[in-house]
Design a protein around this motif. Sequence first.
Motif, PDB file in Angstrom:
ATOM      1  N   PRO A 190      45.542 -34.220  26.393  1.00 13.46           N
ATOM      2  CA  PRO A 190      44.911 -33.669  27.585  1.00 13.46           C
ATOM      3  C   PRO A 190      44.225 -34.738  28.431  1.00 13.46           C
ATOM      4  CG  PRO A 190      43.586 -33.173  25.646  1.00 13.46           C
ATOM      5  CD  PRO A 190      44.844 -33.815  25.169  1.00 13.46           C
ATOM      6  N   THR A 191      44.235 -34.508  29.719  1.00 17.31           N
ATOM      7  CA  THR A 191      43.511 -35.376  30.634  1.00 17.31           C
ATOM      8  C   THR A 191      42.918 -34.491  31.728  1.00 17.31           C
ATOM      9  OG1 THR A 191      43.634 -37.367  32.011  1.00 17.31           O
ATOM     10  CG2 THR A 191      45.550 -35.911  32.041  1.00 17.31           C
ATOM     11  N   MET A 192      42.334 -35.129  32.700  1.00 14.22           N
ATOM     12  CA  MET A 192      41.645 -34.386  33.736  1.00 14.22           C
ATOM     13  C   MET A 192      42.552 -34.300  34.953  1.00 14.22           C
ATOM     14  SD  MET A 192      39.894 -35.354  36.729  1.00 14.22           S
ATOM     15  CE  MET A 192      39.767 -37.108  36.405  1.00 14.22           C
ATOM     16  N   VAL A 207      42.513 -27.105  41.180  1.00 16.70           N
ATOM     17  CA  VAL A 207      41.828 -27.072  39.883  1.00 16.70           C
ATOM     18  C   VAL A 207      41.325 -28.473  39.528  1.00 16.70           C
ATOM     19  CG1 VAL A 207      42.817 -24.963  38.943  1.00 16.70           C
ATOM     20  CG2 VAL A 207      44.057 -27.116  38.650  1.00 16.70           C
ATOM     21  N   GLY A 209      39.467 -31.507  38.298  1.00 15.49           N
ATOM     22  CA  GLY A 209      38.546 -31.621  37.178  1.00 15.49           C
ATOM     23  C   GLY A 209      39.001 -30.896  35.919  1.00 15.49           C
ATOM     24  N   GLN A 210      39.993 -30.006  36.037  1.00 18.42           N
ATOM     25  CA  GLN A 210      40.426 -29.193  34.895  1.00 18.42           C
ATOM     26  C   GLN A 210      41.010 -30.060  33.760  1.00 18.42           C
ATOM     27  OE1 GLN A 210      40.542 -25.591  34.520  1.00 18.42           O
ATOM     28  NE2 GLN A 210      41.118 -26.154  32.439  1.00 18.42           N
ATOM     29  N   LYS A 211      40.587 -29.756  32.561  1.00 16.51           N
ATOM     30  CA  LYS A 211      41.204 -30.353  31.370  1.00 16.51           C
ATOM     31  C   LYS A 211      42.600 -29.752  31.202  1.00 16.51           C
ATOM     32  CE  LYS A 211      40.333 -30.963  26.391  1.00 16.51           C
ATOM     33  NZ  LYS A 211      39.379 -30.673  25.297  1.00 16.51           N
ATOM     34  N   ASN A 223      44.957 -29.003  19.234  1.00 18.50           N
ATOM     35  CA  ASN A 223      44.229 -27.803  19.670  1.00 18.50           C
ATOM     36  C   ASN A 223      43.280 -28.124  20.811  1.00 18.50           C
ATOM     37  OD1 ASN A 223      45.323 -26.096  17.620  1.00 18.50           O
ATOM     38  ND2 ASN A 223      43.973 -27.132  16.151  1.00 18.50           N
ATOM     39  N   ARG A 224      43.592 -29.179  21.511  1.00 21.40           N
ATOM     40  CA  ARG A 224      42.653 -29.671  22.512  1.00 21.40           C
ATOM     41  C   ARG A 224      43.032 -29.261  23.946  1.00 21.40           C
ATOM     42  NH1 ARG A 224      44.111 -33.898  19.740  1.00 21.40           N
ATOM     43  NH2 ARG A 224      44.756 -35.090  21.541  1.00 21.40           N
ATOM     44  N   PHE A 225      43.772 -28.177  24.093  1.00 23.42           N
ATOM     45  CA  PHE A 225      44.100 -27.747  25.458  1.00 23.42           C
ATOM     46  C   PHE A 225      44.319 -26.236  25.542  1.00 23.42           C
ATOM     47  CE2 PHE A 225      48.164 -28.341  23.446  1.00 23.42           C
ATOM     48  CZ  PHE A 225      49.025 -27.413  24.031  1.00 23.42           C
ATOM     49  N   SER A 226      44.061 -25.705  26.737  1.00 23.61           N
ATOM     50  CA  SER A 226      44.344 -24.301  27.024  1.00 23.61           C
ATOM     51  C   SER A 226      44.982 -24.168  28.405  1.00 23.61           C
ATOM     52  CB  SER A 226      43.055 -23.478  26.977  1.00 23.61           C
ATOM     53  OG  SER A 226      42.146 -23.930  27.964  1.00 23.61           O
TER      54      SER A 226
END
Lengths: 242, 242
Positions: free
Chosen positions: B12-14, B20, B22-24, B72-75
């Motif tokens: 994940p990044t920004m 959107v 800034g969104q992860k 598990n680091r993103f949605s």
Amino acid sequence: MSKVPVIEIFGPTMQGEGMVIGQKTMFVRTAGCDYACSWCDSSFTWDGSGKHLIVQMTAEDIWTELKRVGGNRFSFVTISGGNPALLSNLGALVAILKKNKIKIGVETQGSKWQDWLYDIDELTISPKPPSSGMTTDFSMLSTILEKLKIRNGDQHMSLKIVIFNQEDYEYAKDVHQRYPDIPLYLQVGNDDITTSDTGQLANHLLAKYEMLIDQVMMDEQLNDVKVLPQLHTLIWGNKRGV
Amino acid sequence: MSKVPVIEIFGPTMQGEGMVIGQKTMFVRTAGCDYACSWCDSSFTWDGSGKHLIVQMTAEDIWTELKRVGGNRFSFVTISGGNPALLSNLGALVAILKKNKIKIGVETQGSKWQDWLYDIDELTISPKPPSSGMTTDFSMLSTILEKLKIRNGDQHMSLKIVIFNQEDYEYAKDVHQRYPDIPLYLQVGNDDITTSDTGQLANHLLAKYEMLIDQVMMDEQLNDVKVLPQLHTLIWGNKRGV
Ligand code: SF4
Ligand code: SF4
């Protein structure tokens, strides 16, 4: 007519932070705050240093001044403070803005409720993390967030937390766990609110922003979040009223 | 199962730009574009220089790779290009992401329609201004924007226009007049996509950003707009895959 203490009206300028970052907007800044955050960048609104700037204005006065300063160059007004939610009679201004089809943004820390908050299009609730020196009343915060759930789909709200240190970061995670369905914005704290070297401040804050991004990207407990800097500080530094 | 040409999966990044910001998010970048913008910052997706990176993947392959890289680091997943709207069979990926409760962002220039665009949570349509060398098919753009009107209130779309010069600025005003009710994002063009001096690039782009803000703030025909930089460029410069 009832009056509210106004300390600044300016714009149009660009909203530098939070849920409507980049938005062209006028600003109305009210005086007075129930908090006294250690790093407050608007302390002139409540610490007495801006006392000579405060004008008691009716909603009609404020609307007239907005039109005088902003002409036909705005369709959005941000009401900021201090804590505008201290002022019950801001409802009259909200009504005038709505009648004139002006969209309204508000930022408040979530310590006080006013019924006119129902009518705000873009509402930022920004509970203050430990580094501020303030203590969050989570029961009040929950009450406020609960009330706002009934609003319509064209109205938005978000939580915004400024991060200065690791304790603040943990606080943000706690808030996200309490209210996982409310959009969360993490913002890099400006830890040098006095320098006038804007270029150096921008580089410093961009480096801090990158560190915050790195941490959030690795963190499984902060997935549905936005991480943002304060754009106005990157451009204008600590200058007021731009 | 049908495959799509994928050139990068990372995060994940920004998300550094647009609606959107800034969104992860994770990124899936597809290969191929029907345009050839003069200043394209992703030309490796279509000009042959990234040919060796292209992998034909099924939707299941892409989902597996997203989980491998992002854990598990993103949605949230952003599908970018090139022009992802060239690929009708991206619908299968969109379906998998939705089944797994992942929010989806897409950016496309508005030259092609695909039915899976109905299902995108955060859809950026970015028609290209004159400096790109491309010509906008306004009849196609209008058709696409018309189709998207039927979507539900949890789905959002916006127009985004990159501004390099005065002609681009006039083009943005024209687009805003044609579609006044669609949220409009103006973005500062990066006119130095080769430098590796990130600090200097950031200062240069912030100065250009300030000039664009000044112009928009004076302009009565651009009121309900947001003006933004590319945050990833301010932090990481022209580096790819961050
Ligand atoms: S709540 Fe806001 S205005 Fe009040 S002291 Fe804290 S930062 Fe300053
Ligand atoms: S539409 Fe986008 S990907 Fe295609 S050439 Fe233009 S900038 Fe590059």
